[in-house]
Design a protein around this motif. Structure first.
Motif, PDB file in Angstrom:
ATOM      1  N   SER A  42     -19.443  30.576  -4.237  1.00 44.02           N
ATOM      2  CA  SER A  42     -20.001  30.940  -5.533  1.00 44.02           C
ATOM      3  C   SER A  42     -20.141  32.450  -5.709  1.00 44.02           C
ATOM      4  CB  SER A  42     -21.369  30.274  -5.732  1.00 44.02           C
ATOM      5  OG  SER A  42     -21.234  28.877  -5.802  1.00 44.02           O
ATOM      6  N   THR A  67     -16.832  34.364  -7.059  1.00 49.48           N
ATOM      7  CA  THR A  67     -16.098  33.986  -8.273  1.00 49.48           C
ATOM      8  C   THR A  67     -15.839  35.168  -9.199  1.00 49.48           C
ATOM      9  OG1 THR A  67     -18.185  33.320  -9.310  1.00 49.48           O
ATOM     10  CG2 THR A  67     -16.841  31.575  -8.291  1.00 49.48           C
ATOM     11  N   ARG A 114     -14.746  21.978  -7.830  1.00 47.92           N
ATOM     12  CA  ARG A 114     -16.019  21.510  -8.353  1.00 47.92           C
ATOM     13  C   ARG A 114     -16.369  22.265  -9.628  1.00 47.92           C
ATOM     14  NH1 ARG A 114     -16.656  24.592  -3.910  1.00 47.92           N
ATOM     15  NH2 ARG A 114     -18.411  26.058  -3.757  1.00 47.92           N
ATOM     16  N   LYS A 139     -19.107  23.653 -10.810  1.00 50.86           N
ATOM     17  CA  LYS A 139     -19.862  24.917 -10.752  1.00 50.86           C
ATOM     18  C   LYS A 139     -18.923  26.113 -10.611  1.00 50.86           C
ATOM     19  CE  LYS A 139     -23.207  27.385  -7.844  1.00 50.86           C
ATOM     20  NZ  LYS A 139     -24.039  27.314  -6.619  1.00 50.86           N
ATOM     21  N   GLN A 158     -16.954  26.723 -13.875  1.00 49.12           N
ATOM     22  CA  GLN A 158     -17.792  27.304 -14.918  1.00 49.12           C
ATOM     23  C   GLN A 158     -18.023  28.789 -14.676  1.00 49.12           C
ATOM     24  OE1 GLN A 158     -19.161  25.449 -17.793  1.00 49.12           O
ATOM     25  NE2 GLN A 158     -18.972  27.625 -18.314  1.00 49.12           N
ATOM     26  N   ARG A 159     -18.253  29.155 -13.428  1.00 52.08           N
ATOM     27  CA  ARG A 159     -18.459  30.565 -13.109  1.00 52.08           C
ATOM     28  C   ARG A 159     -17.189  31.375 -13.366  1.00 52.08           C
ATOM     29  NH1 ARG A 159     -22.984  32.011  -9.977  1.00 52.08           N
ATOM     30  NH2 ARG A 159     -21.803  33.693  -9.004  1.00 52.08           N
TER      31      ARG A 159
END
Length: 229
Positions: free
Chosen positions: A84, A87, A102, A104, A107-108
């Motif tokens: 994360s 990103t 995934r 998350k 979206q990032r």
């Protein structure tokens, strides 16, 4: 010819023969040179021989090479697992990401893709072999994830990627790649990309519809994993 030039010619011949064997246009198969752990000089040499697409797994190493090779007209693909906290630079510095598994992360990437750049090309990584050690969403999770990613404004969902369990049996290799193709074809989306196949199994992948084959060892030789990541 340099060793890398010779290797590129050999791989190009393998791609051409594999495509022709199943009635495909060889031009429909892209060669993605996996340059992780390779020095910038090797990428430059491959670029001089006509390669334009390079795949990297390690973010900082990739950013350093991009800076050193900034004058070359290269297309950069991120193909490794994504944390994360990585990103934002991935969204800013790459043209493709093959390893989204995934919501998350997707979206990032969408939120952090600069507005002045075109949407980021995305492949969803699917764990077709069910290996606990491998990244990738489960096949049953794919439809919901694909629909969500397809709706994200700064991403362009292009297709699917897989890294199947290794096998020496061409028939077994084809089963895994055929599964990824079937998963793509079952989605109610128009997707044009299957990122699958590496140095040891590119023929099986092309037979089952690969549009990118990710080739490292056959181009650059054995990797030096002692290099910093």
């Amino acid at each position: 010819m340099s060793t890398i030039e010779k290797n590129i010619a050999k791989v190009a011949a393998r791609i051409r023969e594999a495509a022709q064997a199943v009635g495909r246009d060889p031009a429909s198969v892209g060669l993605l040179a996996v340059s992780k752990t390779q020095p910038a000089a090797a990428i430059r040499e491959a670029a001089e021989a006509g390669i334009r697409d390079f795949g990297e797994n390690y973010l900082q190493e990739a950013l350093d090479k991009q800076a050193e090779l900034g004058e070359l007209p290269l297309t950069w693909h991120f193909i490794g697992p994504i944390q994360s906290n990585k990103t934002k630079p991935i969204a800013e510095h790459f043209d493709w990401v093959h390893s989204v598994d995934r919501l998350k992360i997707a979206q990032r990437l969408s939120d952090q893709r600069p507005a002045e750049l075109p949407p980021l090309n995305i492949c969803l990584q699917v764990n077709v072999s069910g290996e606990a050690s491998k990244s990738g969403c489960a096949p049953e999770e794919l439809p919901q994830l694909a629909q969500a990613v397809a709706a994200m404004p700064r991403l362009r969902l292009r297709g699917l990627m897989c890294i199947p369990a290794p096998s020496e049996d061409p028939a077994e290799q084809r089963v895994a790649f055929a599964r990824l193709r079937a998963l793509r074809d079952e989605l109610p989306l128009t997707l044009d990309t299957l990122s699958m196949g590496m140095s040891q199994d590119l023929e099986a992948a092309i037979a089952e519809g690969a549009t990118w084959v990710r080739i490292g060892t056959a181009l650059f030789g054995a990797r030096d994993y002692g290099r910093p990541q």
